[in-house]
Design an enzyme around this catalytic site. Structure first.
Site, PDB file in Angstrom:
ATOM      1  N   TYR A 198       0.845  -1.193   0.000  1.00  0.00           N
ATOM      2  CA  TYR A 198       0.000   0.000   0.000  1.00  0.00           C
ATOM      3  C   TYR A 198       0.878   1.240   0.000  1.00  0.00           C
ATOM      4  CZ  TYR A 198       1.011   0.616   5.006  1.00  0.00           C
ATOM      5  OH  TYR A 198       1.641   0.809   6.211  1.00  0.00           O
ATOM      6  N   CYS A 199       0.300   2.356  -0.435  1.00  0.00           N
ATOM      7  CA  CYS A 199       0.976   3.653  -0.381  1.00  0.00           C
ATOM      8  C   CYS A 199      -0.106   4.727  -0.261  1.00  0.00           C
ATOM      9  CB  CYS A 199       1.867   3.874  -1.602  1.00  0.00           C
ATOM     10  SG  CYS A 199       1.015   3.745  -3.189  1.00  0.00           S
ATOM     11  N   THR A 200       0.226   5.975  -0.502  1.00  0.00           N
ATOM     12  CA  THR A 200      -0.724   7.063  -0.264  1.00  0.00           C
ATOM     13  C   THR A 200      -1.923   7.007  -1.204  1.00  0.00           C
ATOM     14  OG1 THR A 200       1.156   8.439   0.398  1.00  0.00           O
ATOM     15  CG2 THR A 200      -0.949   9.552   0.028  1.00  0.00           C
ATOM     16  N   ILE A 227      -4.159   4.615   0.585  1.00  0.00           N
ATOM     17  CA  ILE A 227      -4.751   4.915   1.892  1.00  0.00           C
ATOM     18  C   ILE A 227      -5.949   5.849   1.742  1.00  0.00           C
ATOM     19  CG2 ILE A 227      -4.312   5.925   4.166  1.00  0.00           C
ATOM     20  CD1 ILE A 227      -1.277   5.215   3.595  1.00  0.00           C
TER      21      ILE A 227
END
Length: 342
Positions: A198-200, A227
């Protein structure tokens, strides 16, 4: 034809305040083959400048990466323009959880070699051969599976203030640093583990998932929309929120609060705190975490030396900076030796 900003950030902020209109902070990306990024860049600037769009947009042969602010009453026109571009039609738009009319104060559309610096020089690497996108509900199920390794593809200063429970959070300064480190750490699990990332907003996972598939990982998944999209789905579907703390964002807000947990500490005194600031000394500008008490004591600076410089008249500060180039050290994001609790 105007292809550049003609207002300063301060002038733009005053106009936004006078207008009194709500603005939406939005991010999106897509990988696509763009033949002439310079012409595409100019097209975007002209169209979006007319709509009073502000933000930071990168364009390259491999696609586009955009973080921007658009007046709410111009959103439909902005969306219509995106849909008029073949590879941007119906592109997923990540709308910020917490809005701020001043998140961006200039329109910057820049041509880059890549929309996401990865340090890779591999002609056989196909960024479109990506991992499986999963929504918030499936993501929650996957990360509870003991056969899953959950990896945060962001940098240390981002995961420091917030991350998913039980995630591996690499201690890296850049995305390019994380790729080889994660591959080495997980090389014995290429076939027997679920690699979930996952990342932003999704752009880093998009490239990372394709990279790890290229390197032989069999079960590669990524959180669709990152996210930002996860939090929105959790609220809409009444799912369990497994993210703790704040989500770091790359605009004037610096972060969105996702849960009430404060998992970081002031870099100067060690008290619980998760507020990022930039050192008030313009010659330093170091990004670090600072509590209100330390901010008052050091006038928003990272050290007493910087506080002394920041207290000087502005012309004296400019004279001290004259002829000096900024070192990459000032962008080390909290790793400075002046910070006792970094």
């Amino acid at each position: 034809m105007q292809l550049y900003n003609n207002l300063s950030a301060e002038e733009r902020a005053k106009l936004i305040e006078q207008a009194g209109k709500e603005r939406l902070t939005i991010s999106f990306y897509t990988y696509a083959k763009i033949g002439n990024p310079e012409i595409f860049r100019n097209h975007l600037f002209v169209a979006w400048n007319e709509l009073d769009v502000l933000g930071r947009i990168y364009v390259a042969h491999e696609g586009i990466n955009a973080q921007l602010s658009v007046p709410a009453d111009h959103f439909q026109k902005f969306k219509d323009h995106l849909d008029s571009i073949s590879f941007l039609e119906d592109v997923r738009l990540n709308i910020a959880i917490e809005q701020d009319n001043f998140s961006f104060l200039k329109l910057k559309v820049k041509v880059r070699d890549k929309i996401l610096a990865d340090g890779l020089n591999d002609d056989t690497f196909d960024v479109t051969n990506k991992g499986v996108h999963v929504d918030a509900e499936r993501f929650n199920t996957l990360i509870e599976d003991p056969n899953t390794v959950l990896v945060d593809m962001r940098n240390h200063y981002e995961s420091e203030i917030g991350h998913f429970k039980n995630a591996v959070t690499p201690d890296v300064d850049t995305f390019r640093d994380s790729l080889s480190i994660i591959e080495e750490d997980l090389k014995t699990h290429k076939e027997d583990k679920n690699l979930v990332m996952y990342c932003t907003g999704g752009i880093r996972c998009e490239k990372a998932s394709a990279y790890y598939k290229h390197k032989g990982f069999k079960n590669v998944f990524q959180l669709e929309g990152g996210i930002i999209n996860y939090v929105r789905q959790v609220e809409e579907k009444n799912l369990e929120n497994k993210f703790i703390g704040k989500n770091f964002v790359f605009d004037q807000r610096r972060a969105e609060r996702i849960s009430e947990d404060v998992i970081a500490h002031c870099h100067q005194c060690g008290k619980p705190c998760d507020t990022h600031v930039n050192c008030a000394n313009e010659a330093c500008h170091l990004l670090f975490i600072q509590c209100p008490e330390c901010a008052e004591k050091l006038s928003g600076c990272c050290s007493e030396k910087c506080a002394e410089i920041a207290a000087l008249p502005y012309e004296e500060q400019k004279a001290l900076r004259r002829g000096q180039t900024k070192s990459n050290m000032i962008f080390k994001k909290g790793r400075s030796e002046v910070l006792k609790f970094k």
